[in-house]
Every structure is written in C-alpha cells, then in structure tokens.
Design a protein around this motif. Structure first.
Motif, PDB file in Angstrom:
ATOM      1  N   THR A  58      -4.817   6.175  -1.250  1.00 45.89           N
ATOM      2  CA  THR A  58      -3.797   5.128  -1.227  1.00 45.89           C
ATOM      3  C   THR A  58      -3.936   4.282  -2.481  1.00 45.89           C
ATOM      4  O   THR A  58      -4.999   4.204  -3.090  1.00 45.89           O
ATOM      5  CB  THR A  58      -3.932   4.223   0.007  1.00 45.89           C
ATOM      6  N   VAL A  59      -2.822   3.641  -2.848  1.00 47.00           N
ATOM      7  CA  VAL A  59      -2.800   2.779  -4.030  1.00 47.00           C
ATOM      8  C   VAL A  59      -2.209   1.435  -3.628  1.00 47.00           C
ATOM      9  O   VAL A  59      -1.148   1.382  -2.982  1.00 47.00           O
ATOM     10  CB  VAL A  59      -1.971   3.391  -5.175  1.00 47.00           C
ATOM     11  N   SER A  60      -2.891   0.367  -3.989  1.00 45.91           N
ATOM     12  CA  SER A  60      -2.400  -0.980  -3.737  1.00 45.91           C
ATOM     13  C   SER A  60      -1.618  -1.446  -4.965  1.00 45.91           C
ATOM     14  O   SER A  60      -2.181  -1.566  -6.053  1.00 45.91           O
ATOM     15  CB  SER A  60      -3.569  -1.929  -3.448  1.00 45.91           C
ATOM     16  N   VAL A  61      -0.326  -1.706  -4.778  1.00 43.54           N
ATOM     17  CA  VAL A  61       0.560  -2.048  -5.883  1.00 43.54           C
ATOM     18  C   VAL A  61       0.928  -3.533  -5.821  1.00 43.54           C
ATOM     19  O   VAL A  61       1.377  -4.021  -4.778  1.00 43.54           O
ATOM     20  CB  VAL A  61       1.850  -1.204  -5.834  1.00 43.54           C
ATOM     21  N   PRO A  62       0.729  -4.277  -6.913  1.00 48.03           N
ATOM     22  CA  PRO A  62       1.112  -5.703  -6.925  1.00 48.03           C
ATOM     23  C   PRO A  62       2.604  -5.884  -6.680  1.00 48.03           C
ATOM     24  O   PRO A  62       3.426  -5.099  -7.148  1.00 48.03           O
ATOM     25  CB  PRO A  62       0.726  -6.157  -8.337  1.00 48.03           C
ATOM     26  N   THR A  81       0.836  -1.196   0.000  1.00 46.56           N
ATOM     27  CA  THR A  81       0.000   0.000   0.000  1.00 46.56           C
ATOM     28  C   THR A  81       0.871   1.246   0.000  1.00 46.56           C
ATOM     29  O   THR A  81       1.748   1.397   0.848  1.00 46.56           O
ATOM     30  CB  THR A  81      -0.938   0.020   1.220  1.00 46.56           C
ATOM     31  N   VAL A  82       0.627   2.118  -0.964  1.00 43.64           N
ATOM     32  CA  VAL A  82       1.374   3.371  -1.080  1.00 43.64           C
ATOM     33  C   VAL A  82       0.407   4.525  -0.799  1.00 43.64           C
ATOM     34  O   VAL A  82      -0.658   4.620  -1.412  1.00 43.64           O
ATOM     35  CB  VAL A  82       1.981   3.536  -2.481  1.00 43.64           C
ATOM     36  N   THR A  83       0.784   5.399   0.133  1.00 49.13           N
ATOM     37  CA  THR A  83      -0.045   6.554   0.482  1.00 49.13           C
ATOM     38  C   THR A  83       0.371   7.767  -0.343  1.00 49.13           C
ATOM     39  O   THR A  83       1.562   8.090  -0.420  1.00 49.13           O
ATOM     40  CB  THR A  83       0.073   6.875   1.977  1.00 49.13           C
ATOM     41  N   ILE A  84      -0.607   8.418  -0.959  1.00 46.72           N
ATOM     42  CA  ILE A  84      -0.356   9.634  -1.726  1.00 46.72           C
ATOM     43  C   ILE A  84      -0.739  10.831  -0.853  1.00 46.72           C
ATOM     44  O   ILE A  84      -1.898  10.967  -0.456  1.00 46.72           O
ATOM     45  CB  ILE A  84      -1.185   9.664  -3.028  1.00 46.72           C
TER      46      ILE A  84
END
Length: 226
Positions: free
Chosen positions: A173-177, A119-122
């Motif tokens: 947030t973005v969930s990145v594989p 999970t990446v937070t913007i």
C-alpha cells in the motif's frame, strides 16, 4: 517463486519491486513467461521511463495514457503493465534471479476536509506461464505467434495461464498526501503574497540593472570626453 513489495510506503513516486527465481523451464517451447502488473487508477506508469530501464525487450503498457490527470479524471482505471520473457530469454535465466524495479507515480487526490493522506492498495502482480492450448504439430526452438499481451485478462480461448507462487513481502500500500479543503484560504493567501513579493523583487532587480547600466555608460562617455 516470485516476491513483491512496494517502497517507500508514503510517497508520490514509490517503486514496485519484484524478485523472481527461475527454477525450471516449461515442458513446452511454445510457452512464454509473463509478469502482469495491475496498476490502480490512483497511480500510473510512464512508458518512456520503462524503455530507459531496459527491463525486457517485450514490455507493453495498456489503458490510461494521460499522465498528468488527477485521480477523479482518470476514469479508465489505471494501467496494465505486461513484461514478457520468451524461450531464449528464460532458458538463459535458469537458476538465476531477476529483479524488476517498476517506478510508479501516484495521481493527485481530491482535497478532503478530514484526512491528510489516502491509502492506495497496489494489487499483487500475476506471474506465470502462458501456453497455447493446441500446441504446434512440429517442434521448434522458437515460440509461435500468440494472442495479444492481455490474452489471459480477456480469457482468450487459445491459451492457458499457469500462475506460479507469488507472494507480497511487506507493504503493498502507498500513503498519498491529500490537500485539506480547510487550508484553501491559507494557500490562496500565501500564493498571492509569494507571487506579489516575487514580482516586486523582479521589478526592483530590473530597475537596479537599468540604473547600473546607465551609470556605466555615463562613466564611459566622461572618459572619452577627457
């Protein structure tokens, strides 16, 4: 008032959407309207793509420039994207709403033995008015020269930044594989088999093409001899 959201929530290429309503103009014409995006090191923006979008005539991208580097190599800490509207721009936009679609690109994450996604937070963008502390003595319809675009990030003593209300709506947030280290042998085997079969198919196709051409040439020679 500004609102922000990121979508889709699970993607290598999400978009950061910003909607701003220009309700009033600043009391001084030496002010400018800035939208500052702090992009984390796990993501990047492509300046060439921003130029194509024609968001504003004043767009600056700072910091990380290696677009293909994985996250562990991108040590500079991501991008800062600054979009600026000067007096002539925002006076025409009073009472209107502008929408900005900022395309993001997520960097490849380091493979993990447990997780399939990271999970990446913007961060929520900064939106507001930048004004000179000491305004010019003579009034003018144009904006005088200001410090570089990252002035308030560097706490420039010549300007102030009056941030307006900015709200994150929904997901930021973005969930990145993420690749799994346990699957490395499966991936290696599958890659080897795929490359081998592909090479054999190309060789077989070339062989058939050569045989077909020779047969065609042989038929042509026989017809000429008759």
């Amino acid at each position: 008032m500004a609102t922000h959201t990121v979508a889709p929530s699970s993607s290598f290429h999400p978009h950061l959407y910003t909607n701003i309503t220009f309700n009033h103009a600043p009391s001084r014409l030496d002010c400018i309207f800035d939208i500052i995006y702090i992009i984390p090191r796990e993501a990047f923006v492509d300046i060439n793509q921003l130029n194509d979008l024609k968001i504003s005539k004043h767009v600056v991208v700072l910091n990380e420039t290696d677009l293909e580097a994985p996250v562990e190599v991108a040590v500079r800490g991501g991008n800062v994207v600054a979009i600026r509207y000067e007096a002539d721009d925002y006076l025409m936009l009073l009472g209107q709403q502008i929408s900005i679609d900022l395309p993001l690109h997520m960097r490849y994450q380091k493979p993990d033995s447990m997780w399939t996604h990271q999970t990446v937070t913007i961060p929520t963008p900064k939106v507001g008015w930048t004004c000179l502390i000491d305004p010019p003595q003579k009034s003018s319809s144009s904006i005088p020269p200001l410090p570089t675009i990252d002035f308030h990030l560097e706490r420039d003593s010549r300007t102030t930044f009056d941030e307006i209300e900015s709200t994150a709506v929904g997901n930021m947030t973005v969930s990145v594989p993420v690749g799994r280290t346990d699957d490395i042998y499966t991936v290696q085997t599958g890659t080897f088999v795929t490359v081998t079969l592909g090479s054999l198919w190309i060789a077989y196709s070339l062989y058939r093409a050569v045989v077909k051409r020779k047969r065609t040439e042989a038929k042509g020679k026989r017809r000429k001899s008759e």
